[in-house]
Motif scaffolding. Structure first.
Motif, PDB file in Angstrom:
ATOM      1  N   VAL A 113       0.817  -1.212   0.000  1.00 38.27           N
ATOM      2  CA  VAL A 113       0.000   0.000   0.000  1.00 38.27           C
ATOM      3  C   VAL A 113       0.853   1.266   0.000  1.00 38.27           C
ATOM      4  O   VAL A 113       0.635   2.193  -0.799  1.00 38.27           O
ATOM      5  N   TYR A 114       1.815   1.333   0.883  1.00 37.73           N
ATOM      6  CA  TYR A 114       2.595   2.564   1.052  1.00 37.73           C
ATOM      7  C   TYR A 114       3.787   2.641   0.090  1.00 37.73           C
ATOM      8  O   TYR A 114       4.046   3.684  -0.505  1.00 37.73           O
ATOM      9  N   LEU A 115       4.541   1.564  -0.021  1.00 34.97           N
ATOM     10  CA  LEU A 115       5.742   1.593  -0.850  1.00 34.97           C
ATOM     11  C   LEU A 115       5.481   1.180  -2.292  1.00 34.97           C
ATOM     12  O   LEU A 115       6.378   1.272  -3.132  1.00 34.97           O
ATOM     13  N   LYS A 116       4.264   0.692  -2.571  1.00 36.50           N
ATOM     14  CA  LYS A 116       3.878   0.276  -3.923  1.00 36.50           C
ATOM     15  C   LYS A 116       4.784  -0.825  -4.474  1.00 36.50           C
ATOM     16  O   LYS A 116       5.021  -0.912  -5.679  1.00 36.50           O
ATOM     17  N   LEU A 117       5.311  -1.669  -3.586  1.00 37.08           N
ATOM     18  CA  LEU A 117       6.129  -2.789  -4.040  1.00 37.08           C
ATOM     19  C   LEU A 117       5.256  -3.823  -4.717  1.00 37.08           C
ATOM     20  O   LEU A 117       4.144  -4.105  -4.264  1.00 37.08           O
ATOM     21  N   ASP A 118       5.749  -4.395  -5.822  1.00 35.83           N
ATOM     22  CA  ASP A 118       4.967  -5.443  -6.460  1.00 35.83           C
ATOM     23  C   ASP A 118       5.174  -6.766  -5.724  1.00 35.83           C
ATOM     24  O   ASP A 118       6.017  -6.876  -4.820  1.00 35.83           O
ATOM     25  N   ILE A 119       4.405  -7.762  -6.100  1.00 36.74           N
ATOM     26  CA  ILE A 119       4.374  -9.005  -5.329  1.00 36.74           C
ATOM     27  C   ILE A 119       5.710  -9.738  -5.387  1.00 36.74           C
ATOM     28  O   ILE A 119       6.111 -10.397  -4.425  1.00 36.74           O
ATOM     29  N   MET A 120       6.429  -9.633  -6.519  1.00 36.48           N
ATOM     30  CA  MET A 120       7.721 -10.317  -6.616  1.00 36.48           C
ATOM     31  C   MET A 120       8.733  -9.694  -5.652  1.00 36.48           C
ATOM     32  O   MET A 120       9.497 -10.417  -4.999  1.00 36.48           O
ATOM     33  N   ALA A 121       8.724  -8.393  -5.552  1.00 36.10           N
ATOM     34  CA  ALA A 121       9.641  -7.726  -4.617  1.00 36.10           C
ATOM     35  C   ALA A 121       9.337  -8.128  -3.180  1.00 36.10           C
ATOM     36  O   ALA A 121      10.253  -8.389  -2.385  1.00 36.10           O
ATOM     37  N   ILE A 122       8.058  -8.182  -2.845  1.00 35.16           N
ATOM     38  CA  ILE A 122       7.675  -8.576  -1.488  1.00 35.16           C
ATOM     39  C   ILE A 122       8.031 -10.031  -1.229  1.00 35.16           C
ATOM     40  O   ILE A 122       8.448 -10.394  -0.122  1.00 35.16           O
ATOM     41  N   ALA A 123       7.884 -10.897  -2.244  1.00 40.55           N
ATOM     42  CA  ALA A 123       8.252 -12.301  -2.083  1.00 40.55           C
ATOM     43  C   ALA A 123       9.746 -12.444  -1.791  1.00 40.55           C
ATOM     44  O   ALA A 123      10.155 -13.214  -0.913  1.00 40.55           O
ATOM     45  N   ILE A 124      10.576 -11.684  -2.499  1.00 43.98           N
ATOM     46  CA  ILE A 124      12.029 -11.737  -2.266  1.00 43.98           C
ATOM     47  C   ILE A 124      12.365 -11.183  -0.884  1.00 43.98           C
ATOM     48  O   ILE A 124      13.163 -11.775  -0.137  1.00 43.98           O
ATOM     49  N   PHE A 125      11.745 -10.075  -0.548  1.00 43.28           N
ATOM     50  CA  PHE A 125      11.977  -9.441   0.756  1.00 43.28           C
ATOM     51  C   PHE A 125      11.567 -10.390   1.882  1.00 43.28           C
ATOM     52  O   PHE A 125      12.293 -10.573   2.870  1.00 43.28           O
ATOM     53  N   SER A 126      10.406 -11.025   1.750  1.00 42.95           N
ATOM     54  CA  SER A 126       9.912 -11.935   2.785  1.00 42.95           C
ATOM     55  C   SER A 126      10.776 -13.188   2.888  1.00 42.95           C
ATOM     56  O   SER A 126      10.971 -13.723   3.985  1.00 42.95           O
ATOM     57  N   ALA A 127      11.300 -13.653   1.754  1.00 42.83           N
ATOM     58  CA  ALA A 127      12.178 -14.833   1.786  1.00 42.83           C
ATOM     59  C   ALA A 127      13.449 -14.539   2.578  1.00 42.83           C
ATOM     60  O   ALA A 127      13.947 -15.392   3.328  1.00 42.83           O
ATOM     61  N   ALA A 128      13.975 -13.320   2.426  1.00 47.01           N
ATOM     62  CA  ALA A 128      15.170 -12.935   3.182  1.00 47.01           C
ATOM     63  C   ALA A 128      14.875 -12.876   4.680  1.00 47.01           C
ATOM     64  O   ALA A 128      15.671 -13.353   5.503  1.00 47.01           O
ATOM     65  N   ILE A 129      13.715 -12.319   5.028  1.00 50.90           N
ATOM     66  CA  ILE A 129      13.319 -12.272   6.440  1.00 50.90           C
ATOM     67  C   ILE A 129      13.147 -13.686   6.992  1.00 50.90           C
ATOM     68  O   ILE A 129      13.607 -14.001   8.100  1.00 50.90           O
ATOM     69  N   ALA A 130      12.474 -14.546   6.217  1.00 48.89           N
ATOM     70  CA  ALA A 130      12.232 -15.919   6.659  1.00 48.89           C
ATOM     71  C   ALA A 130      13.542 -16.662   6.882  1.00 48.89           C
ATOM     72  O   ALA A 130      13.683 -17.433   7.844  1.00 48.89           O
ATOM     73  N   PHE A 131      14.523 -16.423   6.007  1.00 52.30           N
ATOM     74  CA  PHE A 131      15.830 -17.082   6.158  1.00 52.30           C
ATOM     75  C   PHE A 131      16.504 -16.643   7.452  1.00 52.30           C
ATOM     76  O   PHE A 131      17.066 -17.467   8.183  1.00 52.30           O
ATOM     77  N   LEU A 132      16.448 -15.352   7.737  1.00 52.45           N
ATOM     78  CA  LEU A 132      17.055 -14.853   8.962  1.00 52.45           C
ATOM     79  C   LEU A 132      16.373 -15.426  10.200  1.00 52.45           C
ATOM     80  O   LEU A 132      17.043 -15.794  11.177  1.00 52.45           O
ATOM     81  N   VAL A 133      15.035 -15.505  10.158  1.00 52.18           N
ATOM     82  CA  VAL A 133      14.299 -16.077  11.286  1.00 52.18           C
ATOM     83  C   VAL A 133      14.651 -17.547  11.461  1.00 52.18           C
ATOM     84  O   VAL A 133      14.875 -18.030  12.583  1.00 52.18           O
ATOM     85  N   PHE A 134      14.713 -18.288  10.346  1.00 48.34           N
ATOM     86  CA  PHE A 134      15.049 -19.710  10.404  1.00 48.34           C
ATOM     87  C   PHE A 134      16.441 -19.919  10.998  1.00 48.34           C
ATOM     88  O   PHE A 134      16.636 -20.772  11.871  1.00 48.34           O
ATOM     89  N   MET A 135      17.418 -19.151  10.536  1.00 46.23           N
ATOM     90  CA  MET A 135      18.781 -19.294  11.052  1.00 46.23           C
ATOM     91  C   MET A 135      18.838 -18.924  12.521  1.00 46.23           C
ATOM     92  O   MET A 135      19.565 -19.557  13.306  1.00 46.23           O
ATOM     93  N   SER A 136      18.078 -17.914  12.923  1.00 51.09           N
ATOM     94  CA  SER A 136      18.057 -17.509  14.329  1.00 51.09           C
ATOM     95  C   SER A 136      17.506 -18.621  15.206  1.00 51.09           C
ATOM     96  O   SER A 136      18.055 -18.926  16.273  1.00 51.09           O
ATOM     97  N   GLN A 137      16.423 -19.264  14.741  1.00 55.62           N
ATOM     98  CA  GLN A 137      15.824 -20.357  15.519  1.00 55.62           C
ATOM     99  C   GLN A 137      16.739 -21.571  15.546  1.00 55.62           C
ATOM    100  O   GLN A 137      16.847 -22.263  16.558  1.00 55.62           O
ATOM    101  N   THR A 138      17.416 -21.834  14.435  1.00 52.21           N
ATOM    102  CA  THR A 138      18.287 -23.009  14.348  1.00 52.21           C
ATOM    103  C   THR A 138      19.505 -22.880  15.245  1.00 52.21           C
ATOM    104  O   THR A 138      19.976 -23.850  15.844  1.00 52.21           O
ATOM    105  N   ASN A 139      20.032 -21.645  15.354  1.00 51.19           N
ATOM    106  CA  ASN A 139      21.267 -21.424  16.112  1.00 51.19           C
ATOM    107  C   ASN A 139      21.055 -21.286  17.604  1.00 51.19           C
ATOM    108  O   ASN A 139      22.015 -21.225  18.369  1.00 51.19           O
TER     109      ASN A 139
END
Length: 559
Positions: free
Chosen positions: A216-242
């Motif tokens: 809504v605010y940044l007007k990011l398209d869905i592909m950009a949000i998918a890439i951004f969310s994948a990076a966040i998910a990876f960081l969360v996964f590594m944090s939980q694993t470690n």
């Protein structure tokens, strides 16, 4: 038009007659079938747009445990065909598709009920020692039923439906057409809400809001949000694993088992052992006189892709899995009577997620069959005990990851591309989705064979599934948030006079926060879904209030 009718009819047949999953798997999704129907009928762009609009409604409809909440195959194919025949706005495809999807529930009931008869015929043929009869019983009768129940109606719709479909559209008043477009703009909220109810966890729901307002605010398209969310998910996964566990190791190891009702896993006792499991580490399979080659395993995996061709209410996947086991059983036993006897144990009720995680069970069963054929202490009860004991956990993981995570993420991206007029949308969705699930399914099949029953325990234990599921859920929630912001295409045209000033409701809402109407609609329907309100009643409510608010000039479509 005759050729178009024949092609669409065949597509309708294989959408239910799942004779080979890599070909038929995505025929259950309107995003895939919409563009195919469009190509067959000479209007690929309209077909793709109609299929993408229909798909948004069914993002969160999960077919699990043999229960089909709505017939998305019929909705996609018949709804798209009627849209093309009538030349209607693709936004109206949803209003055409939903009645067909409800009618399709009756069609699937007929199909799966009639297929129950072939199971009993298969029992009789095995009693006679006629192993080869299982092959044609798995394919031919179910094809005939699919031809009659799905193919003939689709053929008649395309061949004879143009005149009445056009007349139907022309007979609808302009105001009602606009109101139905409002309904079409609201309807994706149901699919999104059902998906949120499936993915949502209190600790993760904020990611949906993040995805929504990034769009809504940044007007990011869905592909950009998918890439951004994948990076966040990876960081969360590594944090939980470690993270190091602060609790002491329990005296008795428990297994985290994922189920459809509890995606986070529950502590349960380890899976029951069998004679085979006790001996698994001591048997030297290199000394087997009867051994399955890698080629045999590949052939068996390929035959497994037909395990739902004759899917039926009585024993679900039993006939298809018996058909799968014909090749390895023939390699392990020479006597036709012995082959038939060994196959009988697979003619029992069985149902699991068949393509991605479920194949590990069949790999385990093959390793046990091989041991049994070489004189090891493995009984029929051992094999079926392991199969039935694992089918629930495998279904829980498989349906959760495949239908609840992979599919909505990829379908959201694909539908977004399709609605922007990009043909790569349905193509990439279909190719990537199938490549992911069948690659994983093949690897787990081979892993199950090589490691035996203990392999499943290795996958389920230590909470790894929880971490992976949470990571993918983050991606799914953020992608779905962006879909809610961009694909619930309604706004308010309401204007009123206050003195000499003109007040516009949409402008007032935009000053508070853009996208409040789509967000409010999504949260309301999400609440209804969480309260176990029947989706059919929600659909009827969307129709009623969408038409009412359109006539009252409270809601309109986004141009």
């Amino acid at each position: 038009m005759l050729l178009s009718a024949i092609l669409v009819a065949f597509l309708a047949i294989i959408s239910q007659w799942w004779f080979f999953a890599p070909i038929t798997r995505c025929m259950t999704y309107p995003l895939t079938t919409g563009i195919i129907v469009g190509i067959f009928m000479g209007h690929p762009m309209l077909g793709m747009l109609a299929g993408a609009n229909i798909q948004l409604v069914y993002l969160g409809w999960i077919n699990a445990g043999g229960v089909m909440p709505s017939n998305t195959m019929v909705a996609g194919i018949y709804g798209t065909a009627l849209t093309i025949l009538s030349g209607a706005n693709p936004k109206l495809a949803v209003t055409f598709a939903i009645p067909f999807s409800l009618l399709g529930l009756l069609m699937v009931q007929i199909y799966q009920t009639l297929n129950s008869f072939w199971v009993h015929r298969a029992d009789q043929e095995l009693d006679k020692g006629n192993v080869n009869a299982i092959r044609w019983l798995n394919y031919l009768p179910s094809f005939i039923v699919a031809f009659v129940v799905y193919g003939i109606p689709a053929f008649c719709l395309v061949l004879f439906g143009k005149n009445w479909a056009t007349a139907l559209i022309n007979a609808i008043p302009k105001e009602l057409t606009t109101a139905l477009e409002v309904v079409g703009g609201l309807m994706p909220a149901l699919g999104i809400a059902m998906l949120l109810n499936y993915l949502g966890k209190r600790s993760l729901n904020a990611y949906f809001i993040i995805g929504f307002f990034l769009a809504v605010y940044l007007k990011l398209d869905i592909m950009a949000i998918a890439i951004f969310s994948a990076a966040i998910a990876f960081l969360v996964f590594m944090s939980q694993t470690n993270k190091k566990s602060t609790s002491s190791t329990p005296s008795k190891k428990k297994v985290k088992r994922l189920t459809l009702n509890n995606r986070t896993g529950v502590d349960e006792e380890p899976l029951p052992t069998s004679n085979f499991n006790q001996q698994n580490d001591t048997i030297d399979s290199a000394n087997y006189k009867r051994k399955l080659s890698h080629k045999d395993l590949v052939k068996t995996w390929l035959w497994e892709q037909s395990d739902e061709a004759a899917y039926n209410y009585e024993r679900l996947q039993a006939l298809g899995l018996t058909n799968m086991m014909i090749h390895p059983i023939k390699k392990l036993y020479d006597d036709p009577q012995k082959q038939a006897l060994e196959l009988k144990k697979y003619m029992v009720f069985f149902n699991t997620e068949p393509h991605m995680v479920g194949p590990i069970i069949h790999g385990v069963a093959l390793s046990m069959e091989e041991a049994r054929a070489n004189g090891q202490n493995v009984s029929e009860d051992d094999i079926n005990g392991v199969r039935t004991g694992l089918m629930g956990p495998a279904a829980g993981i498989g349906d959760t990851v495949q239908q609840g995570i992979f599919f909505p993420i990829l379908a959201s991206v694909g539908a977004s591309l399709a609605l922007s007029g990009n043909y790569l949308g349905p193509v990439l969705f279909t190719v990537v989705f199938e490549l992911v699930i069948y690659t994983i399914g093949y690897l787990l099949f081979m892993f199950g064979y090589n490691k035996g029953k203990s392999s499943v325990v290795q996958i389920l234990k230590n909470g790894v599934i929880d971490k992976v599921t949470n990571a993918f859920s983050i991606v799914g929630l953020m992608v779905v948030g962006s879909m809610a912001a961009t694909r619930i295409a309604v706004r308010s045209p309401l204007v009123w006079e206050v003195g000499k000033s003109t007040m516009k409701l949409q402008s007032i809402l935009n000053q508070l926060a853009p996208g409040l109407i789509p967000l409010g609609v999504t949260l309301l329907i999400w609440w209804l879904v969480a309260k176990k309100v029947n989706p059919t009643w929600i659909i009827l409510g969307i129709f009623f209030f969408g038409i009412l608010l359109s006539y009252l000039n409270v809601l309109g479509v986004v141009s």
